[in-house]
Write a protein that holds these residues in place. Structure first.
Motif, mmCIF file in Angstrom:
data_model
loop_
_atom_site.group_PDB
_atom_site.id
_atom_site.type_symbol
_atom_site.label_atom_id
_atom_site.label_comp_id
_atom_site.label_asym_id
_atom_site.label_seq_id
_atom_site.Cartn_x
_atom_site.Cartn_y
_atom_site.Cartn_z
ATOM 1 N N VAL A 1 0.839 -1.190 0.000
ATOM 2 C CA VAL A 1 0.000 0.000 0.000
ATOM 3 C C VAL A 1 0.877 1.243 0.000
ATOM 4 O O VAL A 1 1.972 1.252 0.551
ATOM 5 N N ASP A 2 0.387 2.298 -0.645
ATOM 6 C CA ASP A 2 1.150 3.535 -0.775
ATOM 7 C C ASP A 2 0.847 4.546 0.316
ATOM 8 O O ASP A 2 1.636 5.449 0.559
ATOM 9 N N GLU A 3 -0.307 4.421 0.953
ATOM 10 C CA GLU A 3 -0.706 5.404 1.953
ATOM 11 C C GLU A 3 -1.041 4.719 3.270
ATOM 12 O O GLU A 3 -1.662 3.660 3.290
ATOM 13 N N LEU A 4 -0.657 5.367 4.358
ATOM 14 C CA LEU A 4 -0.962 4.873 5.693
ATOM 15 C C LEU A 4 -2.434 5.079 6.006
ATOM 16 O O LEU A 4 -2.977 6.164 5.777
ATOM 17 N N VAL A 5 -3.083 4.049 6.500
ATOM 18 C CA VAL A 5 -4.436 4.168 7.030
ATOM 19 C C VAL A 5 -4.269 4.310 8.533
ATOM 20 O O VAL A 5 -3.805 3.384 9.207
ATOM 21 N N VAL A 6 -4.576 5.476 9.067
ATOM 22 C CA VAL A 6 -4.303 5.769 10.469
ATOM 23 C C VAL A 6 -5.202 4.963 11.397
ATOM 24 O O VAL A 6 -4.721 4.326 12.323
ATOM 25 N N ASP A 7 -6.507 4.988 11.165
ATOM 26 C CA ASP A 7 -7.449 4.275 12.033
ATOM 27 C C ASP A 7 -7.758 2.915 11.411
ATOM 28 O O ASP A 7 -8.528 2.815 10.454
ATOM 29 N N LYS A 8 -7.173 1.869 11.954
ATOM 30 C CA LYS A 8 -7.297 0.516 11.410
ATOM 31 C C LYS A 8 -8.664 -0.118 11.673
ATOM 32 O O LYS A 8 -8.980 -1.161 11.123
ATOM 33 N N GLU A 9 -9.477 0.521 12.526
ATOM 34 C CA GLU A 9 -10.766 -0.057 12.898
ATOM 35 C C GLU A 9 -11.945 0.595 12.184
ATOM 36 O O GLU A 9 -13.068 0.137 12.313
ATOM 37 N N ARG A 10 -11.705 1.659 11.418
ATOM 38 C CA ARG A 10 -12.769 2.355 10.701
ATOM 39 C C ARG A 10 -12.731 1.998 9.221
ATOM 40 O O ARG A 10 -11.705 1.576 8.694
ATOM 41 N N SER A 11 -13.836 2.184 8.548
ATOM 42 C CA SER A 11 -13.886 1.872 7.118
ATOM 43 C C SER A 11 -12.924 2.769 6.344
ATOM 44 O O SER A 11 -12.614 3.880 6.766
ATOM 45 N N ASN A 12 -12.436 2.245 5.204
ATOM 46 C CA ASN A 12 -11.480 2.981 4.386
ATOM 47 C C ASN A 12 -11.691 2.631 2.914
ATOM 48 O O ASN A 12 -12.533 1.825 2.579
ATOM 49 N N PHE A 13 -10.889 3.241 2.060
ATOM 50 C CA PHE A 13 -11.022 3.053 0.617
ATOM 51 C C PHE A 13 -9.939 2.155 0.034
ATOM 52 O O PHE A 13 -9.678 2.209 -1.160
ATOM 53 N N CYS A 14 -9.299 1.334 0.826
ATOM 54 C CA CYS A 14 -8.196 0.504 0.360
ATOM 55 C C CYS A 14 -8.659 -0.451 -0.752
ATOM 56 O O CYS A 14 -9.642 -1.171 -0.605
ATOM 57 N N GLU A 15 -7.914 -0.449 -1.840
ATOM 58 C CA GLU A 15 -8.246 -1.309 -2.977
ATOM 59 C C GLU A 15 -7.805 -2.751 -2.760
ATOM 60 O O GLU A 15 -8.242 -3.650 -3.465
ATOM 61 N N TRP A 16 -6.904 -2.985 -1.802
ATOM 62 C CA TRP A 16 -6.393 -4.324 -1.544
ATOM 63 C C TRP A 16 -7.289 -5.114 -0.586
ATOM 64 O O TRP A 16 -7.063 -6.296 -0.351
ATOM 65 N N PHE A 17 -8.308 -4.495 -0.027
ATOM 66 C CA PHE A 17 -9.121 -5.134 1.006
ATOM 67 C C PHE A 17 -9.683 -6.478 0.569
ATOM 68 O O PHE A 17 -10.228 -6.623 -0.517
ATOM 69 N N SER A 18 -9.533 -7.454 1.446
ATOM 70 C CA SER A 18 -10.127 -8.774 1.274
ATOM 71 C C SER A 18 -10.494 -9.270 2.662
ATOM 72 O O SER A 18 -9.640 -9.320 3.552
ATOM 73 N N ILE A 19 -11.737 -9.642 2.864
ATOM 74 C CA ILE A 19 -12.216 -10.019 4.203
ATOM 75 C C ILE A 19 -11.421 -11.205 4.749
ATOM 76 O O ILE A 19 -11.154 -12.160 4.037
ATOM 77 N N ALA A 20 -11.027 -11.105 6.008
ATOM 78 C CA ALA A 20 -10.302 -12.188 6.674
ATOM 79 C C ALA A 20 -11.288 -13.305 7.026
ATOM 80 O O ALA A 20 -12.416 -13.044 7.434
ATOM 81 N N LYS A 21 -10.857 -14.515 6.859
ATOM 82 C CA LYS A 21 -11.724 -15.665 7.152
ATOM 83 C C LYS A 21 -11.645 -16.067 8.630
ATOM 84 O O LYS A 21 -12.614 -16.512 9.202
ATOM 85 N N THR A 22 -10.473 -15.936 9.225
ATOM 86 C CA THR A 22 -10.283 -16.322 10.624
ATOM 87 C C THR A 22 -9.330 -15.344 11.309
ATOM 88 O O THR A 22 -8.612 -14.596 10.656
ATOM 89 N N PHE A 23 -9.331 -15.389 12.619
ATOM 90 C CA PHE A 23 -8.404 -14.622 13.432
ATOM 91 C C PHE A 23 -7.817 -15.539 14.479
ATOM 92 O O PHE A 23 -8.496 -16.430 14.986
ATOM 93 N N SER A 24 -6.557 -15.321 14.808
ATOM 94 C CA SER A 24 -5.958 -16.098 15.884
ATOM 95 C C SER A 24 -6.180 -15.374 17.202
ATOM 96 O O SER A 24 -6.259 -14.159 17.247
ATOM 97 N N GLY A 25 -6.267 -16.112 18.264
ATOM 98 C CA GLY A 25 -6.455 -15.517 19.582
ATOM 99 C C GLY A 25 -7.911 -15.230 19.866
ATOM 100 O O GLY A 25 -8.804 -15.500 19.080
#
Length: 94
Positions: A49-73
């Motif tokens: 990615v070329d730009e920092l997304v500051v708030d990782k918990e809010r929606s954004n316009f990232c073109e690389w987004f792909s929903i995660a299937k699982t999370f550890s922990g």
């Protein structure tokens, strides 16, 4: 899967920028819900990615987004890691 409540998200639905979890209401199109999210990587992302997304918990316009299937922990582990990262960024004015 929702990063906050671990609610499974149906694969048949598309996740748009305005999509929210039907259980807890958090934004689904966010870094925390992306399969490329990787704290500690460049901009916390495995993609180039070329730009920092500051708030990782809010929606954004990232073109690389792909929903995660699982999370550890557990949910508690996910939240405490996020809180630690936010505190670190604030400490060093990042």
């Amino acid at each position: 899967m929702c990063w906050k409540c671990l609610n499974p998200i149906d694969d048949s639905i598309s996740v748009f920028r305005s999509s929210v979890c039907p259980v807890c209401g958090v934004d689904l199109h966010s870094c925390r819900n992306c399969r490329f999210y990787s704290p500690g990587s460049h901009y916390d992302c495995h993609e180039t990615v070329d730009e920092l997304v500051v708030d990782k918990e809010r929606s954004n316009f990232c073109e690389w987004f792909s929903i995660a299937k699982t999370f550890s922990g557990s949910v508690k582990d996910n939240l405490s890691k996020s809180d630690a990262k936010v505190a670190f960024d604030k400490l060093f004015n990042i």
